[in-house]
Write an enzyme that holds these catalytic residues in place. Sequence first.
Site, PDB file in Angstrom:
ATOM      1  N   LYS A  58       0.866  -1.188   0.000  1.00 14.87           N
ATOM      2  CA  LYS A  58       0.000   0.000   0.000  1.00 14.87           C
ATOM      3  C   LYS A  58       0.895   1.228   0.000  1.00 14.87           C
ATOM      4  O   LYS A  58       2.053   1.160   0.432  1.00 14.87           O
ATOM      5  CB  LYS A  58      -0.870   0.013   1.264  1.00 14.87           C
ATOM      6  CG  LYS A  58      -2.131   0.833   1.101  1.00 14.87           C
ATOM      7  CD  LYS A  58      -3.204   0.068   0.380  1.00 14.87           C
ATOM      8  CE  LYS A  58      -4.441   0.888   0.135  1.00 14.87           C
ATOM      9  NZ  LYS A  58      -5.534   0.082  -0.410  1.00 14.87           N
ATOM     10  N   GLY A  60     -20.372   7.162   2.488  1.00 13.73           N
ATOM     11  CA  GLY A  60     -19.237   7.487   1.616  1.00 13.73           C
ATOM     12  C   GLY A  60     -19.748   7.517   0.185  1.00 13.73           C
ATOM     13  O   GLY A  60     -20.368   6.536  -0.266  1.00 13.73           O
ATOM     14  N   TYR A  61     -19.533   8.647  -0.510  1.00 12.93           N
ATOM     15  CA  TYR A  61     -20.095   8.726  -1.866  1.00 12.93           C
ATOM     16  C   TYR A  61     -19.034   9.160  -2.865  1.00 12.93           C
ATOM     17  O   TYR A  61     -19.190  10.115  -3.612  1.00 12.93           O
ATOM     18  CB  TYR A  61     -21.303   9.676  -1.870  1.00 12.93           C
ATOM     19  CG  TYR A  61     -22.378   9.227  -2.858  1.00 12.93           C
ATOM     20  CD1 TYR A  61     -22.802   7.908  -2.873  1.00 12.93           C
ATOM     21  CD2 TYR A  61     -22.956  10.112  -3.764  1.00 12.93           C
ATOM     22  CE1 TYR A  61     -23.766   7.474  -3.769  1.00 12.93           C
ATOM     23  CE2 TYR A  61     -23.931   9.690  -4.664  1.00 12.93           C
ATOM     24  CZ  TYR A  61     -24.319   8.355  -4.651  1.00 12.93           C
ATOM     25  OH  TYR A  61     -25.278   7.922  -5.540  1.00 12.93           O
ATOM     26  N   GLY A  62     -17.926   8.396  -2.868  1.00 15.34           N
ATOM     27  CA  GLY A  62     -16.877   8.596  -3.864  1.00 15.34           C
ATOM     28  C   GLY A  62     -17.002   7.499  -4.900  1.00 15.34           C
ATOM     29  O   GLY A  62     -18.108   7.044  -5.219  1.00 15.34           O
ATOM     30  N   ASN A  63     -15.878   7.017  -5.380  1.00 15.52           N
ATOM     31  CA  ASN A  63     -15.878   5.973  -6.410  1.00 15.52           C
ATOM     32  C   ASN A  63     -16.695   4.761  -5.977  1.00 15.52           C
ATOM     33  O   ASN A  63     -17.663   4.359  -6.622  1.00 15.52           O
ATOM     34  CB  ASN A  63     -14.411   5.589  -6.716  1.00 15.52           C
ATOM     35  CG  ASN A  63     -14.322   4.463  -7.736  1.00 15.52           C
ATOM     36  OD1 ASN A  63     -15.333   3.882  -8.145  1.00 15.52           O
ATOM     37  ND2 ASN A  63     -13.124   4.135  -8.158  1.00 15.52           N
ATOM     38  N   GLY A 111     -18.655   4.169  -3.219  1.00 13.19           N
ATOM     39  CA  GLY A 111     -20.014   4.426  -2.726  1.00 13.19           C
ATOM     40  C   GLY A 111     -20.993   4.699  -3.860  1.00 13.19           C
ATOM     41  O   GLY A 111     -22.103   4.150  -3.892  1.00 13.19           O
TER      42      GLY A 111
END
Length: 431
Positions: free
Chosen positions: A112, A230-233, A235
Amino acid sequence: MIDEEFDFLKRTKLEFEKAIRFIDAEIKPIEKGVVKFLEQPFRQLTVRFPVKMDDGSVEMFTGYRVQQSRLYEPTKGGIRYAPDVNLDIVTALAFDMTLKCQVVGLPYGGSKGGVCCDPKKMSRAELDRLTRRYAYEILAVIGPDTDVPAPDIGTGEREMGIIYDTYKMFNPQTPYAAAVVTGKPLNLGGSIGRREATAQGGAYVLEEAVKRRDIDGLSSLKDTSVIVQGYGNVGFHIASILHEDFGCRIVGICDSKGGVYSEDGLNPKEVMAYKNSNPEQSVVGYDGLEHLTQEKLMMSPCEILVPAAKETQILSNIAKDMKAEVILELANGPTTNLAHEILIGKKVYVLPDILANAGGVTVSYFEWLQNKAGESWELGQVKEKLQRKMATAYGNIVETAKNHDLDMRRAAFVYAMSKAINVIYERGIFP
Ligand code: NAD
């Protein structure tokens, strides 16, 4: 609330130790040295580097690349840009990557990376310069057959394109150089289906659990109520896939500013269009709905909760009052150990992160294979292969859980670590 609950690395290590004790006592005795070998990252690189900002000033940034296991080469893991990135978080995420690759049966070790920065406060040009310099700083330890980065929070196709370009400039003779990163733009060798892969893989796991009737009282996903945190990629895609392909009702959505809830259901694409068009870049205020805190939203009525934001979100005080019957962990490490115990006590079916969100690394593997073979697969092919991988992985973890009377998280750890230990024994210790 004890501090330990917030410490992602400590939590991961605790879970590791519990799984080790279980394998040692119930499956097969493990040599102490092998435990240490599996637990400790073989490389933790910290880099500090300057970036010229748009106003002419120079700022110093700190970046990391942690390579956790030498079970297989290359190692594989995303790159995160966020203000709270530090060596411990990156190390915990690298460890998760080692296990995740074992869960879905990919021939990768785990790694990572990340840079401590706030991408929301930086211009496009500043982020591009930061990415190019960070790529240069980690150049010596990445490569198509050594360590292959991918996107994570705060990074996406653009950053992967820049990392590929930087690598190629310094390694013009390397064959299949595009395989140095995954999650690239399609024009640079990206795979169709990678953008939504994490969510798509999670949806397949959920579908398999429902098909097998493993979730009490849930025989179909149709009209099931879902809250997405969470509302990115990840979500956005899980909300869209569950709504459009499985007929779920998305009753709640939140991002870092707060959330909205509607029992009748929200249209994921309309919510995203609203988020993109308002100055706050948030779902808050959508359709005049009441502004809820993330905690309140997670405790609102729903059958399925999908954490898709970041680690340490479902805490013990939230778990106690949550109504969800199923948790589909698409974020890494969203549930603390204490919260998990409470959820298991409440008979909530938790689909753990190292299984549920492994669709991302799986399609990254498909992208890497395509780059090496000079191929470009079609979407149907990618989805079919992904579905098969996720359904098989789910089956393996359920079987481990049933055979040893474990919850799904412990079963996933035990399954992945047992496989990893076998790989160590079979490869032997160099020299
Ligand atoms: P992203 O940066 O695209 O989106 C993150 C979203 O979470 C943003 O909408 C942000 O506003 C929101 N958020 C941040 N803090 C929040 C909070 N406290 N409450 C509610 N929302 C909050 O990142 P992503 O790529 O969608 O990743 C999300 C999670 O999925 C991370 O844990 C990541 O490690 C994990 N994951 C991502 C991938 C991938 O392929 N991108 C693969 C596996 C796992």
